[in-house]
Design a protein around this motif. Sequence first.
Motif, PDB file in Angstrom:
ATOM      1  N   LEU A  70       0.819  -1.211   0.000  1.00  0.00           N
ATOM      2  CA  LEU A  70       0.000   0.000   0.000  1.00  0.00           C
ATOM      3  C   LEU A  70       0.855   1.263   0.000  1.00  0.00           C
ATOM      4  CD1 LEU A  70      -2.674  -1.153   2.617  1.00  0.00           C
ATOM      5  CD2 LEU A  70      -3.053  -0.790   0.165  1.00  0.00           C
ATOM      6  N   SER A  71       2.061   1.171   0.546  1.00  0.00           N
ATOM      7  CA  SER A  71       2.932   2.350   0.592  1.00  0.00           C
ATOM      8  C   SER A  71       3.545   2.659  -0.763  1.00  0.00           C
ATOM      9  CB  SER A  71       4.057   2.127   1.600  1.00  0.00           C
ATOM     10  OG  SER A  71       5.052   1.252   1.080  1.00  0.00           O
ATOM     11  N   GLN A  72       3.660   1.631  -1.613  1.00  0.00           N
ATOM     12  CA  GLN A  72       4.300   1.773  -2.923  1.00  0.00           C
ATOM     13  C   GLN A  72       5.723   2.320  -2.784  1.00  0.00           C
ATOM     14  OE1 GLN A  72       1.682   3.437  -6.081  1.00  0.00           O
ATOM     15  NE2 GLN A  72       0.096   3.548  -4.501  1.00  0.00           N
ATOM     16  N   ASP A  73       6.389   1.943  -1.694  1.00  0.00           N
ATOM     17  CA  ASP A  73       7.749   2.405  -1.433  1.00  0.00           C
ATOM     18  C   ASP A  73       8.715   1.239  -1.644  1.00  0.00           C
ATOM     19  OD1 ASP A  73       9.698   4.370  -0.334  1.00  0.00           O
ATOM     20  OD2 ASP A  73       9.885   2.847   1.239  1.00  0.00           O
ATOM     21  N   PRO A  74       9.553   1.266  -2.686  1.00  0.00           N
ATOM     22  CA  PRO A  74      10.417   0.125  -3.003  1.00  0.00           C
ATOM     23  C   PRO A  74      11.344  -0.327  -1.869  1.00  0.00           C
ATOM     24  CG  PRO A  74      10.288   1.592  -4.890  1.00  0.00           C
ATOM     25  CD  PRO A  74       9.613   2.304  -3.741  1.00  0.00           C
ATOM     26  N   PRO A  75      12.046   0.575  -1.172  1.00  0.00           N
ATOM     27  CA  PRO A  75      12.905   0.090  -0.076  1.00  0.00           C
ATOM     28  C   PRO A  75      12.127  -0.629   1.022  1.00  0.00           C
ATOM     29  CG  PRO A  75      13.555   2.307  -0.707  1.00  0.00           C
ATOM     30  CD  PRO A  75      12.257   2.019  -1.403  1.00  0.00           C
ATOM     31  N   THR A  76      10.916  -0.153   1.300  1.00  0.00           N
ATOM     32  CA  THR A  76      10.098  -0.814   2.318  1.00  0.00           C
ATOM     33  C   THR A  76       9.747  -2.226   1.887  1.00  0.00           C
ATOM     34  OG1 THR A  76       9.165   1.298   3.048  1.00  0.00           O
ATOM     35  CG2 THR A  76       7.939  -0.674   3.629  1.00  0.00           C
ATOM     36  N   GLY A  77       9.396  -2.387   0.619  1.00  0.00           N
ATOM     37  CA  GLY A  77       9.120  -3.725   0.100  1.00  0.00           C
ATOM     38  C   GLY A  77      10.331  -4.635   0.184  1.00  0.00           C
ATOM     39  N   MET A  78      11.509  -4.095  -0.119  1.00  0.00           N
ATOM     40  CA  MET A  78      12.737  -4.876  -0.025  1.00  0.00           C
ATOM     41  C   MET A  78      12.957  -5.373   1.399  1.00  0.00           C
ATOM     42  SD  MET A  78      15.591  -6.177  -1.061  1.00  0.00           S
ATOM     43  CE  MET A  78      15.891  -5.547  -2.715  1.00  0.00           C
ATOM     44  N   ARG A  79      12.709  -4.507   2.366  1.00  0.00           N
ATOM     45  CA  ARG A  79      12.920  -4.893   3.760  1.00  0.00           C
ATOM     46  C   ARG A  79      12.045  -6.081   4.149  1.00  0.00           C
ATOM     47  NH1 ARG A  79      12.482  -0.953   9.134  1.00  0.00           N
ATOM     48  NH2 ARG A  79      13.720  -2.305  10.497  1.00  0.00           N
ATOM     49  N   VAL A  80      10.820  -6.086   3.675  1.00  0.00           N
ATOM     50  CA  VAL A  80       9.912  -7.195   3.989  1.00  0.00           C
ATOM     51  C   VAL A  80      10.421  -8.498   3.375  1.00  0.00           C
ATOM     52  CG1 VAL A  80       7.586  -8.099   3.683  1.00  0.00           C
ATOM     53  CG2 VAL A  80       7.904  -5.689   4.243  1.00  0.00           C
ATOM     54  N   TRP A  81      10.842  -8.467   2.102  1.00  0.00           N
ATOM     55  CA  TRP A  81      11.313  -9.688   1.446  1.00  0.00           C
ATOM     56  C   TRP A  81      12.561 -10.241   2.128  1.00  0.00           C
ATOM     57  CZ3 TRP A  81       7.702 -11.890  -0.815  1.00  0.00           C
ATOM     58  CH2 TRP A  81       6.823 -11.243  -1.688  1.00  0.00           C
ATOM     59  N   VAL A  82      13.463  -9.348   2.538  1.00  0.00           N
ATOM     60  CA  VAL A  82      14.681  -9.798   3.230  1.00  0.00           C
ATOM     61  C   VAL A  82      14.316 -10.500   4.539  1.00  0.00           C
ATOM     62  CG1 VAL A  82      16.734  -8.988   4.463  1.00  0.00           C
ATOM     63  CG2 VAL A  82      16.245  -8.150   2.166  1.00  0.00           C
ATOM     64  N   ASN A  83      13.362  -9.931   5.270  1.00  0.00           N
ATOM     65  CA  ASN A  83      12.950 -10.549   6.527  1.00  0.00           C
ATOM     66  C   ASN A  83      12.226 -11.874   6.297  1.00  0.00           C
ATOM     67  OD1 ASN A  83      13.258  -8.875   9.288  1.00  0.00           O
ATOM     68  ND2 ASN A  83      13.238  -7.468   7.550  1.00  0.00           N
ATOM     69  N   MET A  84      11.463 -11.958   5.208  1.00  0.00           N
ATOM     70  CA  MET A  84      10.815 -13.231   4.892  1.00  0.00           C
ATOM     71  C   MET A  84      11.860 -14.305   4.573  1.00  0.00           C
ATOM     72  SD  MET A  84       7.364 -12.366   2.738  1.00  0.00           S
ATOM     73  CE  MET A  84       5.891 -11.753   3.588  1.00  0.00           C
TER      74      MET A  84
END
Length: 246
Positions: A70-84
């Motif tokens: 929902l944020s459409q913020d690429p670095p935020t998305g990257m952080r989630v994938w790394v944690n997954m």
Amino acid sequence: RGHASLATAALEARAKVLELQQRNASERVRPALYALAAEFTTIAAWSCIDLRDLDTTPTYLHASSTFAGLSQDPPTGMRVWVNMAMLAYQRKNWPEQLAAAQAANASPAARRDPFFSSMARVRLALAHSSLGDLRGARRALGTAQETFRKAAEDGRPRWTAFYGPAELDHLAAIILNRNGEPAEAEAMAHRALAKIPAEFQRNRALATCQLALAQLRQGEPEQATATAATVFTIMEGASLPGRMRT
């Protein structure tokens, strides 16, 4: 870090952010609030990973993934994938670890910035090593090292501060240890320890664990034991979180 109190504080902060979201936030503010909600949720997930509360973590990571989208913020998305990818590694779910690393590598952040590309590629290398794909692990690690050298010193979110030459060398030691190349893993662990500031206790302790493993796998149990024992000195009596204890 790594305590249940941190997760609680992060979730309380997320609740306040989502409350602000209900107050007719503008089109400009709304994505920023979702990015902040994703960050707080990811912090809660990270603390659970560190405690090895691996049953609670997925709930937080799935929520953070929604907020990141929902944020459409690429670095935020990257952080989630790394944690997954990290969670899957802890749970020894190698196919899921690979899928998360591939998602990170295909993300907009990785496509746009060599720094994030390197971060994703080293996760790919870890996943390949978990699956016994030694060639794939080597190839992805080499690409991670190469792309990191191309990364500019741009302003990035604060959470990215952990990823630098020392962390890349530490992750390389993990990969090489898992690849059955302990001599090279030992060299990488030494390189990492030479770069990690003394005040970064946990980073130094984790890299020291990899050094001890590399020594053990080279048939040096006494040296490995002595090295492993220094972890307690490095931590200066602080409690070891579940992830480090394992």
